[in-house]
Design a protein around this motif. Structure first.
Motif, PDB file in Angstrom:
ATOM      1  N   LYS A 125       1.699   6.046   8.867  1.00 18.45           N
ATOM      2  CA  LYS A 125       0.378   5.164   7.836  1.00 18.45           C
ATOM      3  C   LYS A 125       0.429   3.841   9.391  1.00 18.45           C
ATOM      4  CE  LYS A 125      -1.936   3.347   5.785  1.00 18.45           C
ATOM      5  NZ  LYS A 125      -3.627   3.825   4.828  1.00 18.45           N
ATOM      6  N   PHE A 168      -2.336   1.189  10.932  1.00 12.48           N
ATOM      7  CA  PHE A 168      -3.410   0.034  10.573  1.00 12.48           C
ATOM      8  C   PHE A 168      -3.823  -0.016  11.882  1.00 12.48           C
ATOM      9  CE2 PHE A 168       0.277  -0.212   7.054  1.00 12.48           C
ATOM     10  CZ  PHE A 168      -1.215  -0.934   6.218  1.00 12.48           C
ATOM     11  N   THR A 184       7.366  -1.236   1.058  1.00 13.24           N
ATOM     12  CA  THR A 184       6.314  -1.629   0.562  1.00 13.24           C
ATOM     13  C   THR A 184       4.713  -0.421   0.658  1.00 13.24           C
ATOM     14  OG1 THR A 184       6.868  -3.681  -0.148  1.00 13.24           O
ATOM     15  CG2 THR A 184       4.041  -3.079  -0.038  1.00 13.24           C
ATOM     16  N   THR A 185       4.516  -0.185   2.320  1.00 15.46           N
ATOM     17  CA  THR A 185       4.042   0.642   2.399  1.00 15.46           C
ATOM     18  C   THR A 185       4.183   1.533   1.955  1.00 15.46           C
ATOM     19  OG1 THR A 185       3.129  -0.634   4.343  1.00 15.46           O
ATOM     20  CG2 THR A 185       2.294   1.786   4.148  1.00 15.46           C
ATOM     21  N   THR A 238       3.337   2.311  -1.237  1.00 11.98           N
ATOM     22  CA  THR A 238       1.400   2.504  -1.757  1.00 11.98           C
ATOM     23  C   THR A 238       0.594   4.002  -1.300  1.00 11.98           C
ATOM     24  OG1 THR A 238       0.627   1.899   0.218  1.00 11.98           O
ATOM     25  CG2 THR A 238       0.787  -0.418  -1.112  1.00 11.98           C
ATOM     26  N   MET A 296      -1.790   4.754  -3.989  1.00 11.01           N
ATOM     27  CA  MET A 296      -2.739   2.964  -3.611  1.00 11.01           C
ATOM     28  C   MET A 296      -3.576   3.073  -1.949  1.00 11.01           C
ATOM     29  SD  MET A 296      -0.098   0.418  -5.462  1.00 11.01           S
ATOM     30  CE  MET A 296      -0.930  -0.374  -5.240  1.00 11.01           C
ATOM     31  N   ALA A 297      -3.107   3.865  -0.970  1.00 11.65           N
ATOM     32  CA  ALA A 297      -3.381   3.931  -0.117  1.00 11.65           C
ATOM     33  C   ALA A 297      -3.122   5.591   0.698  1.00 11.65           C
ATOM     34  CB  ALA A 297      -3.161   3.153   1.216  1.00 11.65           C
ATOM     35  N   ARG A 298      -3.970   6.247   1.937  1.00 13.28           N
ATOM     36  CA  ARG A 298      -3.935   7.989   2.000  1.00 13.28           C
ATOM     37  C   ARG A 298      -3.137   7.075   4.252  1.00 13.28           C
ATOM     38  NH1 ARG A 298      -7.428  11.189   0.036  1.00 13.28           N
ATOM     39  NH2 ARG A 298      -9.267   9.568  -1.454  1.00 13.28           N
ATOM     40  N   GLU A 308     -10.795  10.037  -4.650  1.00 19.36           N
ATOM     41  CA  GLU A 308     -10.731   9.093  -4.798  1.00 19.36           C
ATOM     42  C   GLU A 308     -10.172   9.042  -6.649  1.00 19.36           C
ATOM     43  OE1 GLU A 308      -9.739   6.255  -3.873  1.00 19.36           O
ATOM     44  OE2 GLU A 308     -10.051   5.219  -6.025  1.00 19.36           O
ATOM     45  N   THR A 359      -7.164   8.202  -8.507  1.00 19.93           N
ATOM     46  CA  THR A 359      -7.056   7.574  -9.282  1.00 19.93           C
ATOM     47  C   THR A 359      -6.359   7.994 -10.821  1.00 19.93           C
ATOM     48  OG1 THR A 359      -9.408   6.265  -9.184  1.00 19.93           O
ATOM     49  CG2 THR A 359      -8.688   5.840 -10.546  1.00 19.93           C
ATOM     50  N   ARG A 367      -2.746   7.711 -10.796  1.00 18.88           N
ATOM     51  CA  ARG A 367      -2.692   6.187 -10.171  1.00 18.88           C
ATOM     52  C   ARG A 367      -2.026   6.164 -12.190  1.00 18.88           C
ATOM     53  NH1 ARG A 367      -5.611   4.704  -6.747  1.00 18.88           N
ATOM     54  NH2 ARG A 367      -7.281   3.981  -7.699  1.00 18.88           N
TER      55      ARG A 367
END
Lengths: 239, 378
Positions: free
Chosen positions: A9, A11, A46-47, A50, A55-57, A89, A93, A96
């Protein structure tokens, strides 16, 4: 089981100052066990949570859920493996909502509304009958010793109480996996022990538990089946 | 309840409790919003009601009125012209009218005094409009003194207060016998204020008017359609004037609402992130924000419209009657009869409710379409 393969990941990828928080993690997280991700701040725990929690790709790599997403995606066979990083998405969801229950470090309760409403929040979009959900939420809160706070605003709760509300909220959809990010960071030792007691109950109930922590009460606990140490976005050890 | 319906209800419930959480901010927003709707709706109602009154007035008006002009001014018409005009082909009836204005210094208003041949009118008695009765605080059976041209007062008994079909028509009216009108104003015998003409075929009116002018070059025929056009122009102009004045207020509101609606606070952005992490889809978040915007704008719209209705029809648009009624100081006060136009209300609804609701959705859409973890970190 949750299986990660070469997960990265980054950023601000493509910008002047890209930052890689998770760097090529390959890991297997067993079902119905307690796995602890430990490591200093900024190590990418934490990343990674997620990414696992949809919560993130990831920027690259694959994450497979084995036999965990059947409730969310009923057309799958229960044991079928599901690669989640390429899902649209709305499927993420649904996973999740049904598969994961989150307990955030800052609890992330919605201020200004009651304890009961906070716990019921994840069910609102499902269109489930309001009274049935309320009965379930009351039962959860009562089992966590919060019966007298049902109608109180969450702003008036102590740290330990707020965390138990967050736990009740994470459990409201009866998820297969509970994800907790630094759950004991704002608790004293006694409350931390209480928290681990609750985790023990959930583990006995067959839940998969995934916790990030740099608190020895958590990663040195006898409950922990797998402790994964991270540093600079990489896995440095698995015990 | 079926799940999709229950979903809407659950999210609406949460939208309402979300609005209550930010009571101060939302009440301020609703107050300003209501004020703007109130002002615009008052204006719409007022102009619409005036047009309705004018229409009522014109229903009773003759097809044509013939005046006589002397040095460019309106002068009494000799009754000798009546027979000559009646003999013009196409003219059904010519009615000489005797009327004038009476200024009452006590209540500071002008009354329209009109002669009537109605046999029901008793000698030395008058019929008065609702506005006159209200302004003078008199009722049927009372006596009122009217001051004549020579300063002498004459007592008249009030036989009837005219019913309130259209107050603009009858509000300031005083009906009395022709001999009393002539005595009050010292109006010479053999003359009338103007002539009211009815024609069998309204399409012949321009021809009849041309013949009258040919016959009496000092006459001025006024057609009903011309009066209608004048009224429309006057009311539209007054309404337009107010729109220009209000434009700045509306613009300020738009800037205010845009700022309030489009700016998501850090807390709101974080909340959207939390909701998404709990399994809310972007569509659910948008539905939540849609309900919030709709509740605010519909509440403000309904409150503003109801207040405007009361303001215009119960309180005679007291806040801006001077700008809208024009020569209001000369008339006795009148109440407008309610007249609503569904089309204009619908336009008002779409102009006030839709832009605000849309303005709330844009930033929420931006926040709701990013990953929940990014929204939580922002």
């Amino acid at each position: 089981m949750i299986e990660l393969s070469q997960v990265v990941k980054t950023f601000e990828a493509g910008l002047a100052t890209p930052f890689t928080a998770v760097d090529g993690v390959t890991l297997s997280i067993p079902a119905a066990r307690l796995t602890v991700l430990k490591g200093p701040s900024g190590s990418g725990k934490t990343t990674l949570l997620t990414l696992i929690g949809c919560m993130a790709r990831p920027t690259s790599g694959r994450i497979h859920l084995h036999g965990l997403a059947a409730d969310a995606l009923p057309h799958l066979a229960p044991a079928e493996a599901l690669e989640i990083t390429s899902l649209p998405e709305r499927f993420l969801t649904a996973i999740r909502r049904r598969t994961f229950g989150f307990i955030f470090q800052q609890f992330n309760l919605v201020r200004g509304i009651s304890v009961l409403e906070n716990v019921m929040l994840p069910t609102y979009p499902t269109g489930e009958d309001h009274r049935a959900v309320e009965a379930r939420a009351v039962a959860r809160l009562e089992s966590l010793g919060l019966a007298r706070h049902l109608r109180s605003s969450v702003d008036r709760l102590s740290g330990g109480e707020a965390q138990r509300v967050a736990i009740a909220r994470a459990l409201i959809n009866d998820p297969a996996v509970i994800i907790a990010d630094e759950p004991t960071a704002h608790l004293d030792s006694r409350l931390s022990e209480d928290f681990m007691g609750l985790m023990s109950q959930f583990k006995d109930a067959g839940k998969t538990l995934l916790i990030t922590s740099h608190d020895p009460i958590v990663y040195d606990s006898a409950l922990a089946d797998l402790v994964v140490e991270m540093r600079d976005g990489r896995v440095v050890s698995e015990t | 309840m079926r799940p999709p319906l229950q979903r809407y209800r659950n999210i609406l419930d949460f939208a309402l409790s979300s609005l209550l959480r930010r009571k101060g901010r939302n009440l301020a927003l609703i107050s300003v919003y209501t004020l703007v709707v109130f002002v615009i709706a008052s204006l719409v109602f007022f102009v619409q009601a005036l047009k309705h009154e004018a229409h009522e007035l014109l229903v009773q008006a003759p097809d044509m009125v013939v005046q006589r002009m002397v040095a460019g001014r309106h002068d009494p018409v000799p009754l000798a012209q009546v027979e000559a005009i009646r003999s013009i082909r196409g003219v059904d009836e010519v009615q000489p009218r005797l009327w004038g204005y009476y200024y009452d210094p006590v209540f500071g208003g002008n009354l329209t005094v009109l002669a009537t041949e109605d046999a029901a009118l008793a000698p030395d008695a008058i019929w008065i409009g609702e506005g006159v009765a209200r302004s003078m605080r008199v009722k049927e059976g009372d006596l009122i003194p009217l001051r004549g041209y020579d300063g002498q007062s004459t007592l008249f008994s009030i036989q009837k207060v005219l019913p309130e079909t259209s107050e603009l028509v009858s509000s300031d009216l005083v009906l009395m016998a022709p001999k009393d009108v002539r005595a009050l104003f010292h109006f010479p015998e053999g003359l009338a204020t103007d002539l009211a003409i009815q024609a069998g075929n309204p399409r012949e009116l321009p021809t009849i008017a041309a013949k009258i002018v040919e016959l009496y070059p000092d006459s001025r025929p006024i057609l009903k359609s011309e009066i209608l056009r004048t009224y429309e122009a006057v009311f539209d102009w007054r309404g337009g004037l107010m729109v220009v004045v209000l434009g700045s207020a509306v613009l300020s509101f738009i800037i205010f609402a845009w700022d309030k609606a489009t700016g998501l606070s850090a807390e709101e952005r974080k909340e959207i992130g939390v909701l998404k992490s709990l399994g809310w889809e972007s569509a659910d978040v948008l539905l939540l924000k849609f309900w919030e915007g709709t509740v605010i704008s519909v509440t403000a719209f309904l409150t503003g419209v109801l207040l405007a209705y009361a303001h215009v029809f119960f309180f005679s648009a007291s806040l801006f009657e001077h700008a809208l009624k024009g020569w209001s100081v000369l008339f006795p006060h009148f109440r407008l009869s309610p007249a609503l136009d569904g089309y204009q209300l619908t336009v008002l609804f779409f102009l006030t409710v839709l832009p605000y609701t849309a303005a709330t959705l844009v930033p929420s859409w931006r926040a709701a379409t990013v990953d929940p973890d990014a929204a939580m970190r922002s």
